[in-house]
Design a protein around this motif. Structure first.
Motif, short mmCIF file in Angstrom:
data_model
loop_
_atom_site.label_atom_id
_atom_site.label_comp_id
_atom_site.label_asym_id
_atom_site.label_seq_id
_atom_site.Cartn_x
_atom_site.Cartn_y
_atom_site.Cartn_z
N VAL A 115 27.52 36.15 37.80
CA VAL A 115 27.88 34.92 37.14
C VAL A 115 26.77 33.91 37.43
CG1 VAL A 115 29.63 33.14 36.91
CG2 VAL A 115 30.28 35.45 37.58
N PRO A 116 25.86 33.69 36.49
CA PRO A 116 24.73 32.80 36.74
C PRO A 116 25.18 31.42 37.20
CG PRO A 116 24.44 33.98 34.69
CD PRO A 116 25.82 34.27 35.15
N ARG A 119 25.15 28.28 34.76
CA ARG A 119 26.04 28.24 33.59
C ARG A 119 27.41 27.65 33.92
NH1 ARG A 119 25.00 31.56 29.24
NH2 ARG A 119 26.91 30.72 28.43
N ILE A 120 27.75 27.68 35.20
CA ILE A 120 29.10 27.24 35.54
C ILE A 120 29.10 25.89 36.25
CG2 ILE A 120 31.17 27.81 36.86
CD1 ILE A 120 30.52 30.72 36.32
N LEU A 131 33.90 32.31 43.21
CA LEU A 131 34.41 32.65 41.88
C LEU A 131 34.19 34.13 41.57
CD1 LEU A 131 35.42 32.21 39.03
CD2 LEU A 131 33.19 31.25 38.44
N GLU A 154 35.74 42.91 27.22
CA GLU A 154 34.83 41.89 27.75
C GLU A 154 33.46 42.46 28.13
OE1 GLU A 154 35.82 39.29 26.89
OE2 GLU A 154 37.58 38.44 27.89
N ARG A 182 44.15 38.47 30.63
CA ARG A 182 43.40 37.20 30.72
C ARG A 182 44.24 36.13 31.42
NH1 ARG A 182 41.01 37.73 24.58
NH2 ARG A 182 38.93 38.49 25.13
N VAL A 185 44.23 36.80 35.16
CA VAL A 185 42.93 36.42 35.72
C VAL A 185 42.83 34.90 35.78
CG1 VAL A 185 40.42 36.49 35.39
CG2 VAL A 185 41.78 38.54 34.99
N ARG A 186 43.29 34.25 34.72
CA ARG A 186 43.28 32.78 34.70
C ARG A 186 44.06 32.21 35.88
NH1 ARG A 186 46.58 28.37 32.20
NH2 ARG A 186 48.28 29.81 32.64
N ILE A 189 41.91 32.45 39.06
CA ILE A 189 40.63 31.75 39.19
C ILE A 189 40.67 30.34 38.60
CG2 ILE A 189 39.35 33.95 39.10
CD1 ILE A 189 38.45 33.18 36.28
N LYS A 190 41.85 29.87 38.30
CA LYS A 190 41.98 28.56 37.63
C LYS A 190 41.23 27.43 38.34
CE LYS A 190 45.27 25.53 35.33
NZ LYS A 190 44.35 25.35 34.19
N LEU A 193 37.66 27.13 37.15
CA LEU A 193 37.36 27.11 35.72
C LEU A 193 36.94 25.74 35.20
CD1 LEU A 193 40.12 29.42 34.20
CD2 LEU A 193 37.70 29.91 34.55
N VAL A 196 34.03 24.97 32.63
CA VAL A 196 33.62 26.16 31.89
C VAL A 196 34.26 26.13 30.52
CG1 VAL A 196 33.65 28.68 31.84
CG2 VAL A 196 33.54 27.47 34.03
N SER A 197 33.47 26.39 29.52
CA SER A 197 34.06 26.41 28.17
C SER A 197 33.63 27.65 27.44
CB SER A 197 33.63 25.18 27.40
OG SER A 197 32.22 25.14 27.32
N LEU B 45 41.99 30.50 28.62
CA LEU B 45 41.70 31.91 28.31
C LEU B 45 40.29 32.07 27.76
CD1 LEU B 45 45.02 33.31 26.79
CD2 LEU B 45 44.30 33.16 29.16
N ALA B 47 37.80 30.17 28.62
CA ALA B 47 36.93 30.03 29.80
C ALA B 47 36.93 31.32 30.62
CB ALA B 47 37.39 28.86 30.66
N VAL B 48 38.08 31.95 30.76
CA VAL B 48 38.18 33.23 31.48
C VAL B 48 37.28 34.26 30.81
CG1 VAL B 48 39.69 35.20 31.94
CG2 VAL B 48 40.47 32.89 32.47
N ALA B 50 34.68 33.71 28.94
CA ALA B 50 33.26 33.37 29.12
C ALA B 50 32.76 33.77 30.51
CB ALA B 50 33.07 31.87 28.89
N VAL B 51 33.54 33.43 31.52
CA VAL B 51 33.15 33.76 32.91
C VAL B 51 33.09 35.27 33.11
CG1 VAL B 51 33.98 33.68 35.28
CG2 VAL B 51 34.03 31.62 33.91
N THR B 52 34.07 35.96 32.56
CA THR B 52 34.12 37.41 32.73
C THR B 52 32.95 38.09 32.05
OG1 THR B 52 36.53 37.28 32.72
CG2 THR B 52 35.58 39.45 32.49
N ARG B 53 32.63 37.61 30.88
CA ARG B 53 31.48 38.20 30.15
C ARG B 53 30.18 37.99 30.91
NH1 ARG B 53 31.99 39.54 24.42
NH2 ARG B 53 34.21 39.91 24.09
N GLU B 54 30.04 36.85 31.53
CA GLU B 54 28.85 36.60 32.35
C GLU B 54 28.83 37.57 33.54
OE1 GLU B 54 26.95 33.33 30.32
OE2 GLU B 54 26.32 34.81 31.78
N TYR B 55 29.98 37.73 34.14
CA TYR B 55 30.07 38.64 35.28
C TYR B 55 29.73 40.08 34.86
CZ TYR B 55 32.25 41.74 38.67
OH TYR B 55 32.49 42.76 39.57
N PHE B 56 30.33 40.50 33.77
CA PHE B 56 30.09 41.88 33.31
C PHE B 56 28.65 42.06 32.83
CE2 PHE B 56 34.83 42.71 32.42
CZ PHE B 56 34.97 43.34 33.64
#
Lengths: 197, 171
Positions: A115-116, A119-120, A131, A154, A182, A185-186, A189-190, A193, A196-197, B45, B47-48, B50-56
């Motif tokens: 996770v760069p 970006r977050i 995270l 994903e 999702r 997971v939300r 990790i809420k 978040l 993050v968009s 969801l 945002a989840v 987006a974050v997950t795709r970055e991780y993967f």
């Protein structure tokens, strides 16, 4: 038969060559799809040694059952189906033996973070490490079918129909599993978040 | 959350991924416009994802340098493991031919025992030889050939008694 020649073969041509006993053709299939299979397994299993072992098993099983591949679906769909089924079987067996190890994670260095940071939240590197850890834990805790669906979407960006073909379920089931995955997971990790968009 | 939220929320993933029909999209957007809770969940969801795709994406990069092709190739070239034959049963009582032999023996034994219950005594000469015999747990049947008298002798031995039980002769 040279590997360079085989590179130009279509999937169906390679399958035909394998059926004729040309093991080099299957080697080409492995090289063509090993990254995708490994990616799915690393996404689902976290333990890199386990993922490697299961990936080998996936291709060995595919080779032994190549006669069962009728060509109704694409080769990678068939390979993903074997991958997901074997991963689920493996995780269920392992869960029976012991709790999943959390220390032996996929090796992703901080120089190449999954996770760069920028970006977050550029100012909170530590939080992004948290995270990443939380995200891995959240994925780990998903039920197997939800996890498989989540990873295929994903990571591999597969369409709902393709996922349905792999998972042998309806498109509606794929949509439902993705929503609940999702959402779970939300919930985990809420706090991370924000922004993050 | 009103009672309709659940039916709309289940569509949120499909909405994000562009998998809904135009009619479903319209209904969901109308609902979200009037439901802050569903709108917030939709944003979360997204945002989840987006974050997950970055991780993967990082996982995919980490996997790129890994190859298992040589290991798989080596496993495919291994000679096929031929399942070891099950060890043959040494228990002679489990053999099919044993059951058949016992049945045949018993049939002969009881056949002679009941149909020729009173055999006459017969003295076996020195020229007698055993032609055939069947043994069972209940007794034995022995067939002799007396060349001196050109007589076939069948002896039935009961296991409960000694060898003097009975004898039948057939000329």
């Amino acid at each position: 038969m040279k590997q360079t020649d085989l590179c130009e073969y279509s999937d169906n041509d390679l399958i035909s060559a394998v059926r004729e006993g040309k093991i080099e053709a299957f080697d080409q299939i492995v090289r063509r799809y090993e990254s995708k299979v490994l990616g799915v397994l690393y996404g689902m299993m976290r333990n890199s040694d386990d993922a490697r072992d299961v990936a080998q098993d996936v291709f060995v099983k595919a080779y032994k059952s190549v006669d069962k591949f009728r060509g109704d679906s694409k080769l990678y769909t068939w390979l993903y189906r074997i991958t997901v089924n074997m991963a689920i079987d493996y995780m269920r067996k392992k869960q029976k033996k012991a709790k999943v190890e959390y220390n032996d994670e996929v090796k992703i260095s901080d120089d190449n973070p999954a996770v760069p940071v920028d970006r977050i939240n550029p100012s909170k590197t530590v939080q992004n490490k948290e995270l990443r850890t939380k995200l891995q834990e959240a994925i780990e805790q998903l039920p197997e079918e939800q996890k498989s669906t989540f990873v295929l979407r994903e990571m591999q960006d597969m369409s709902y129909q393709e996922i349905a073909d792999v998972m042998n379920c309806s498109v509606g089931t794929v949509m439902s599993r993705l929503f609940y995955a999702r959402k779970k997971v939300r919930d985990m990790i809420k706090p991370y978040l924000e922004g993050v968009s | 959350m009103n009672k309709n939220c659940e039916q709309f929320q289940i569509l949120l993933s499909g909405y994000m991924d562009g998998e809904l029909s135009a009619e479903q999209v319209k209904q969901l957007e109308q609902h979200s416009a009037s439901c802050p809770e569903c709108a917030e969940l939709a944003a979360d969801l997204k945002a989840v994802s987006a974050v997950t795709r970055e991780y993967f994406s990082g996982v995919r990069q980490a996997v790129q340098g890994i190859s298992i092709a040589d290991e798989v190739y080596a496993r495919l070239e291994e000679p096929a493991v031929i399942p070891m034959a099950q060890p043959r049963s040494r228990n002679v009582f489990m053999k099919p031919w044993f059951s058949a032999a016992v049945a045949a023996g018993l049939a002969i034994f009881f056949g002679f025992y009941f149909f020729f219950p009173s055999g006459k005594d017969y003295n076996v000469s020195q020229n007698t030889c055993v032609v055939d015999s069947v043994e069972t747990r209940k007794g034995s049947v022995m067939v002799f050939k007396d060349s001196a008298t050109d007589t076939t002798i069948i002896w039935l031995f009961s296991a409960a008694t000694d060898m003097t039980n009975s004898g039948e002769s057939v000329s």
